[in-house]
Design an enzyme around this catalytic site. Sequence first.
Site, PDB file in Angstrom:
ATOM      1  N   GLU A 165      24.911 -70.626 -16.444  1.00 60.09           N
ATOM      2  CA  GLU A 165      25.185 -70.086 -17.786  1.00 60.09           C
ATOM      3  C   GLU A 165      23.980 -69.368 -18.407  1.00 60.09           C
ATOM      4  OE1 GLU A 165      27.342 -72.170 -16.687  1.00 60.09           O
ATOM      5  OE2 GLU A 165      29.202 -71.543 -17.640  1.00 60.09           O
ATOM      6  N   TYR A 167      20.864 -70.456 -18.514  1.00 60.69           N
ATOM      7  CA  TYR A 167      19.828 -71.337 -19.067  1.00 60.69           C
ATOM      8  C   TYR A 167      18.572 -71.312 -18.182  1.00 60.69           C
ATOM      9  CZ  TYR A 167      23.205 -73.112 -22.485  1.00 60.69           C
ATOM     10  OH  TYR A 167      24.098 -73.222 -23.519  1.00 60.69           O
ATOM     11  N   ARG A 215      24.754 -77.835 -11.476  1.00 56.91           N
ATOM     12  CA  ARG A 215      25.687 -76.790 -11.936  1.00 56.91           C
ATOM     13  C   ARG A 215      25.085 -75.444 -11.597  1.00 56.91           C
ATOM     14  NH1 ARG A 215      28.822 -76.490 -17.416  1.00 56.91           N
ATOM     15  NH2 ARG A 215      30.099 -74.670 -16.996  1.00 56.91           N
ATOM     16  N   HIS A 253      25.613 -66.716 -20.934  1.00 52.48           N
ATOM     17  CA  HIS A 253      26.118 -66.630 -22.311  1.00 52.48           C
ATOM     18  C   HIS A 253      26.033 -65.206 -22.859  1.00 52.48           C
ATOM     19  CE1 HIS A 253      27.174 -70.703 -22.685  1.00 52.48           C
ATOM     20  NE2 HIS A 253      25.959 -71.193 -22.729  1.00 52.48           N
ATOM     21  N   GLN A 340      38.575 -72.256 -31.688  1.00 46.82           N
ATOM     22  CA  GLN A 340      38.449 -72.250 -33.140  1.00 46.82           C
ATOM     23  C   GLN A 340      37.815 -73.513 -33.717  1.00 46.82           C
ATOM     24  OE1 GLN A 340      42.482 -69.970 -33.740  1.00 46.82           O
ATOM     25  NE2 GLN A 340      41.771 -70.653 -35.726  1.00 46.82           N
TER      26      GLN A 340
HETATM   27 FE1  SF4 Z   1      38.999 -75.881 -28.476  1.00 44.67          FE
HETATM   28 FE2  SF4 Z   1      41.159 -77.290 -29.068  1.00 44.67          FE
HETATM   29 FE3  SF4 Z   1      41.243 -74.627 -29.183  1.00 44.67          FE
HETATM   30 FE4  SF4 Z   1      41.106 -75.948 -26.832  1.00 44.67          FE
HETATM   31  S1  SF4 Z   1      42.780 -75.975 -28.308  1.00 44.67           S
HETATM   32  S2  SF4 Z   1      39.895 -74.196 -27.413  1.00 44.67           S
HETATM   33  S3  SF4 Z   1      39.778 -77.634 -27.370  1.00 44.67           S
HETATM   34  S4  SF4 Z   1      40.016 -75.968 -30.453  1.00 44.67           S
END
Ligand code: SF4
Length: 675
Positions: A165, A167, A215, A253, A340
């Site tokens: 990613e 890092y 990873r 990222h 979100q």
């Molecule tokens: Fe994140 Fe929940 Fe949306 Fe999945 S459904 S991306 S876990 S907020």
Amino acid sequence: MSHYPHMLAPLDLGHTTLKNRVIMGSMHTNLEETKDWNRVAEFYAERARGGAALMVTGGIAPNPEGGVFPGAAGLYSEQDIANHKIVTDRVHAAGGKIVMQILHAGRYAYGPDCVSASPVKSPISPFAPKELDEAGIEKQIADFATAAVNARAAGYDGVEVMGSEGYFINQFLVTHVNKRTDRWGGSYENRMRLALEIMKRVRGAVGDDFIIIYRLSMIDLIPNGSTHEEVVQLAQEIEKAGATMINTGIGWHEARIPTIATSVPRAGFAWVTKKLMGKVGIPLITSNRINMPDVAERVLAESCADLVSMARPFLADPHFVVKAEQGRAAEIAPCIACNQACLDHTFQGKISSCLVNPRACFETELRLEPVDGAKKIAVVGAGPAGMSAAIAAAERGHDVTVFERATEIGGQLNMAKQIPGKEEFRGFVDWFGTMAAKHGVTLELGREVGAGDLSGFDEVVLATGVLPRDPNIEGQDLPQVMSYVDLLSGRAKAGKRVAVVGAGGIGFDVCEFLVHEGVSPALDLAGWKEEWGVGDPAETRGGLAPDGPKPEAPAREVILLQRKAERHGKRLGKTTGWIHRAALKMKNVEMIGGVNYERIDAQGLHVSFGAARETPRVIQCDTIVLCAGQVSERSLAEALEAQGVSVHVIGGADVAGELDAKRAIDQGTRLAAVL
Ligand code: SF4
Ligand code: NAP
């Protein structure tokens, strides 16, 4: 026989056995930073009870300079070890296994003390890293080993060394950042040295009976990234250095290709891990956009990997594996990959949660306890707010009836599921239906209720949602003007040149709907890769397609307008807004801001600019779609309140501004928890 024989097969790691092939991948939830260790422990224990074979913690810094931000969680002192022990004890008591991710952010550390191979600033950070000297590099390696020893002392079953990613370790591997000419730079052997030294020192420090996952970035998706040949070489050396398993990292990222957003096809990068299968002798873990048991099973059955890692799906449903085992996969709350409530929160310094499961990371606070006496509850509106309230209340034991004017549940989600790239919303609406049936919610669909119909209920919950805002533009009643509801519900068709009024989340979604025709790219992996310019790392460094993105021609000419003079999409999700903007740019959507809407006539949409309403312009188009936001639909609430009936108003009916499903579901669930 189980439906998921590959996913549920145990895996012998020598000193220990994993009970199935499902790993909960690392997520930075900001929970550790609360220092409420009971809460952290409950978060992981709930997921251990849910059946994940092994969980990886959020990134824990090996030293302060490597922390993702100043003050990021580390494991330095006896007290830190005691705190982490609370977590590991709780997980083990729940029958789970847990490894701690050691995450050194290198130049991605958001602070002036960040360090890296060379002083090359990242485009996503304002801080240029300090170039490490020989002693500085030795200190970083020693700190990794110490972190692993501390992890063992804290009761972890192992560690994951974060090497992908973009890092710290990844920064040494590629010439994109590593400009050194000493023994840590130049040839690939030199650039690999840091990764291998860390692996050897960590293995040497913890002994053989301890899991070490490395990873590994299998496709960097940046210029001058690794080739597949280098990835294979590194993986083989990492195996020799003592890794137990290798996990897949996809994209840095700073990459400008989406890797986990909802518009990425399911399991869209499993092919990358598959390229490494058979080239090493240790198990390989694949990841990214695997969100349902059938997807995981397919990936494993097709020998793309030995195990799957899912992170966000365990926020959406901690009991993912148990439900799959028990033949209850339809009850798994689906992660819709919206970011979100999880990643967007993380980047805002807030505690992560989940749009579909507001209890995620709030396990100790938001509890759905069984009720002593069942109440008769009416819920009006079967959108996300109403359905969440109804299901949670019924789960607690209440007798719940949902009244919905439409003939289907889902409300505004039924708009979202029409958008190419938002197909996950379909499963989400289906899940509401499954859970309503499971908990005995009575659904009265196609039933419009008035105040008089709601007597006889102990509680009335109003979740009547929103109505499109009327933008009051002269000429908006002409036949070529339609609301987004007309368009997305199929009641009206758009022409070939379309002006979209309003550039909020729905305006962006409508543009996506308009520029695509035929199969959605999210359902067509080959087409999606071409669209975004994902190539084969065996052919080009970093896996960037040599000719760049090759988007299909847009199905329509689209102009997206807003009154604000700011950049379009500025208020969209922190981790997904750039994807929406880039997607529309690829489809040549013209974005015009700072407009005044003057009128609509046969010529098109007339606009002017600035307070003085200057520089008039006609946006010639054959269709105008209004996406000017929402207002609350609460007429029933007002009628009930006038009759003295106490009602609970939730979701868009409560506050329409900035309404989204996350807030609606959270509010619905929290209300149900106290009814
Ligand atoms: Fe994140 Fe929940 Fe949306 Fe999945 S459904 S991306 S876990 S907020
Ligand atoms: P919104 O985000 O509030 O956007 C409304 C748009 O209409 C704005 O661009 C606004 O910009 C414009 N507008 C407001 N009043 C107007 C008026 N009187 N005349 C003309 N234009 C007007 O609402 P939405 O797009 O309907 O989305 C609703 C909610 O759903 C949002 O909170 C959003 O977060 C969520 N959602 C999110 C996504 C996503 O993130 N991908 C997708 C869909 C929905 P100007 O005032 O500058 O003109």
